[in-house]
Scaffold this motif. Structure first.
Motif, mmCIF file in Angstrom:
data_model
loop_
_atom_site.group_PDB
_atom_site.id
_atom_site.type_symbol
_atom_site.label_atom_id
_atom_site.label_comp_id
_atom_site.label_asym_id
_atom_site.label_seq_id
_atom_site.Cartn_x
_atom_site.Cartn_y
_atom_site.Cartn_z
ATOM 1 N N THR A 178 -4.986 -3.958 4.395
ATOM 2 C CA THR A 178 -3.771 -4.114 3.895
ATOM 3 C C THR A 178 -3.408 -3.292 2.453
ATOM 4 O O THR A 178 -4.631 -3.190 1.417
ATOM 5 C CB THR A 178 -2.993 -5.850 3.364
ATOM 6 O OG1 THR A 178 -3.786 -5.983 2.141
ATOM 7 C CG2 THR A 178 -3.239 -6.661 4.538
ATOM 8 N N ALA A 179 -2.322 -3.572 1.671
ATOM 9 C CA ALA A 179 -2.425 -2.241 1.483
ATOM 10 C C ALA A 179 -2.318 -3.081 -0.235
ATOM 11 O O ALA A 179 -1.463 -3.702 0.178
ATOM 12 C CB ALA A 179 -0.962 -1.410 1.426
ATOM 13 N N GLN A 183 2.188 -1.066 -3.023
ATOM 14 C CA GLN A 183 2.115 -0.077 -1.921
ATOM 15 C C GLN A 183 2.439 -0.077 -0.776
ATOM 16 O O GLN A 183 2.441 -1.039 -0.576
ATOM 17 C CB GLN A 183 0.982 0.628 -2.904
ATOM 18 C CG GLN A 183 0.618 0.913 -4.185
ATOM 19 C CD GLN A 183 -0.681 1.379 -4.294
ATOM 20 O OE1 GLN A 183 -1.491 1.920 -3.225
ATOM 21 N NE2 GLN A 183 -1.305 1.006 -5.602
ATOM 22 N N SER A 184 2.741 1.124 0.120
ATOM 23 C CA SER A 184 2.888 0.721 0.984
ATOM 24 C C SER A 184 1.074 2.107 2.245
ATOM 25 O O SER A 184 1.712 3.307 1.377
ATOM 26 C CB SER A 184 4.004 1.397 1.585
ATOM 27 O OG SER A 184 5.284 0.293 1.150
ATOM 28 N N VAL A 186 0.504 4.463 4.975
ATOM 29 C CA VAL A 186 1.530 4.461 5.676
ATOM 30 C C VAL A 186 0.492 5.265 6.910
ATOM 31 O O VAL A 186 -0.380 6.931 6.198
ATOM 32 C CB VAL A 186 2.119 5.970 5.460
ATOM 33 C CG1 VAL A 186 3.361 6.890 6.016
ATOM 34 C CG2 VAL A 186 3.430 5.552 4.559
ATOM 35 N N LEU A 216 -0.764 5.719 1.031
ATOM 36 C CA LEU A 216 -0.531 5.071 0.155
ATOM 37 C C LEU A 216 1.190 5.355 -0.872
ATOM 38 O O LEU A 216 0.272 6.480 -1.045
ATOM 39 C CB LEU A 216 -1.167 3.981 -0.697
ATOM 40 C CG LEU A 216 -2.423 3.570 0.179
ATOM 41 C CD1 LEU A 216 -3.346 3.329 -0.608
ATOM 42 C CD2 LEU A 216 -2.026 2.547 1.168
ATOM 43 N N GLY A 218 3.996 4.691 -3.297
ATOM 44 C CA GLY A 218 3.982 3.331 -4.548
ATOM 45 C C GLY A 218 3.812 3.759 -6.015
ATOM 46 O O GLY A 218 3.029 5.014 -5.850
ATOM 47 N N THR A 270 8.256 5.785 0.389
ATOM 48 C CA THR A 270 8.285 5.141 1.056
ATOM 49 C C THR A 270 9.676 4.377 1.564
ATOM 50 O O THR A 270 9.113 3.225 3.322
ATOM 51 C CB THR A 270 8.306 3.565 -0.186
ATOM 52 O OG1 THR A 270 6.560 4.166 -0.650
ATOM 53 C CG2 THR A 270 8.154 2.328 1.005
ATOM 54 N N GLU A 274 10.035 3.391 5.952
ATOM 55 C CA GLU A 274 10.110 1.891 6.183
ATOM 56 C C GLU A 274 11.573 2.250 7.009
ATOM 57 O O GLU A 274 11.788 1.055 7.898
ATOM 58 C CB GLU A 274 10.506 1.242 5.018
ATOM 59 C CG GLU A 274 9.001 0.397 4.652
ATOM 60 C CD GLU A 274 9.644 -0.387 2.794
ATOM 61 O OE1 GLU A 274 10.453 0.176 3.103
ATOM 62 O OE2 GLU A 274 9.045 -0.544 2.601
#
Length: 283
Positions: A178-179, A183-184, A186, A216, A218, A270, A274
């Motif tokens: 997981t990030a 942060q997300s 991608v 990432l 973020g 981000t 999304e």
């Protein structure tokens, strides 16, 4: 993506060598979206090394589970010696769209070269997605896209590759894939085109040219989302009344010239990832 969305760019898309493209500039955001990760010349150099390292590590992980040489022939779909592309090689085609899904992945492809191209494009999207970093979702993807006789073996190899703490750490993810908070992660593949290298009633070799987004997003990210270009050659087999992957090999490029565009902020990146969904690809 529907057949009408395709455009013929001919050979110009491939002529990316030897023309001084190293001078292309990229404008970064005026307000640093990555918390100083890119500030100054030395930081930029370190970021570049990090991005290159991320891509190399990702390719190594995939290669770990897909070892084997590229033994595809240079024959055309009808078995004749491959010649240069003709005027219709990238023209829109299509007899019917893919109308079903298995495990969220398009399935039920036509039993012909066109169906093999559609399968390869959609499988490239699945195998290059962020879902591959989540154990349960990765298992579902592998069971769906690989030939039944090979899925179990690929499952174990990919589990080893994607669960490596060193690998996950290098790309900025926690040990569970997981990030970090805020942060997300991608990882997205966007096919540009496909080409049949060889085809028969039971097997097909298809090349998929695509761009990928990886990193990432973020405010605190030191591994920002970057763009890369690859071509992957898929070996497909007609099994279980559908096209399935048996192996694939990846290589860099062709890479187009980058435009002088300002990079988006971390928040904008981000939000885009999304809010913008992907497509079902069909030849």
């Amino acid at each position: 993506m529907t057949p009408g969305d395709e455009h013929d760019y001919g050979e110009s898309a491939r002529s990316d060598e030897g023309h001084g493209y190293g001078r292309t500039r990229l404008r970064l955001p005026e307000n640093d979206p990555y918390g100083g990760a890119r500030r100054g010349g030395r930081s930029s150099s370190r970021s570049l090394v990090t991005v290159v390292g991320v891509v190399v590590v990702l390719i190594a992980a995939i290669a770990f589970a897909n070892r084997g040489g590229d033994d595809s022939s240079s024959t055309s779909a009808n078995g004749s010696a491959a010649a240069g592309p003709d005027a219709t090689s990238t023209a829109p085609t299509g007899t019917r769209p893919v109308q079903s899904k298995t495990g969220g992945i398009p399935s039920g492809y036509a039993h012909d070269a066109q169906g093999a191209q559609s399968a390869a494009a959609n499988y490239a999207v699945a195998l290059g997605s962020a879902d591959m970093f989540v154990t349960t979702l990765r298992h579902q993807i592998v069971d769906t896209v690989y030939a039944p006789a090979l899925a179990a073996g690929k499952q174990a190899a990919l589990d080893t590759a994607y669960s490596s703490e060193a690998f996950l750490s290098n790309i900025g993810l926690d040990k569970d894939g997981t990030a970090p908070a805020g942060q997300s992660f991608v990882s997205r593949v966007i096919p540009v085109g496909t080409k049949v290298k060889a085809s028969s009633t039971s097997n097909a070799t298809v090349e998929v040219w695509y761009t990928s987004l990886f990193g990432l997003s973020g405010q605190a990210s030191t591994n920002p989302v970057s763009e890369s270009w690859f071509t992957t050659t898929y070996q497909l087999q007609w099994a279980g009344n559908d096209w399935k992957v048996t192996d694939f090999q990846q290589k860099d490029g062709p890479v187009p010239v980058g435009r002088d565009q300002q990079a988006s902020t971390a928040d904008d990146m981000t939000k885009a990832v999304e809010e913008y969904g992907g497509f079902t690809y069909a030849r």
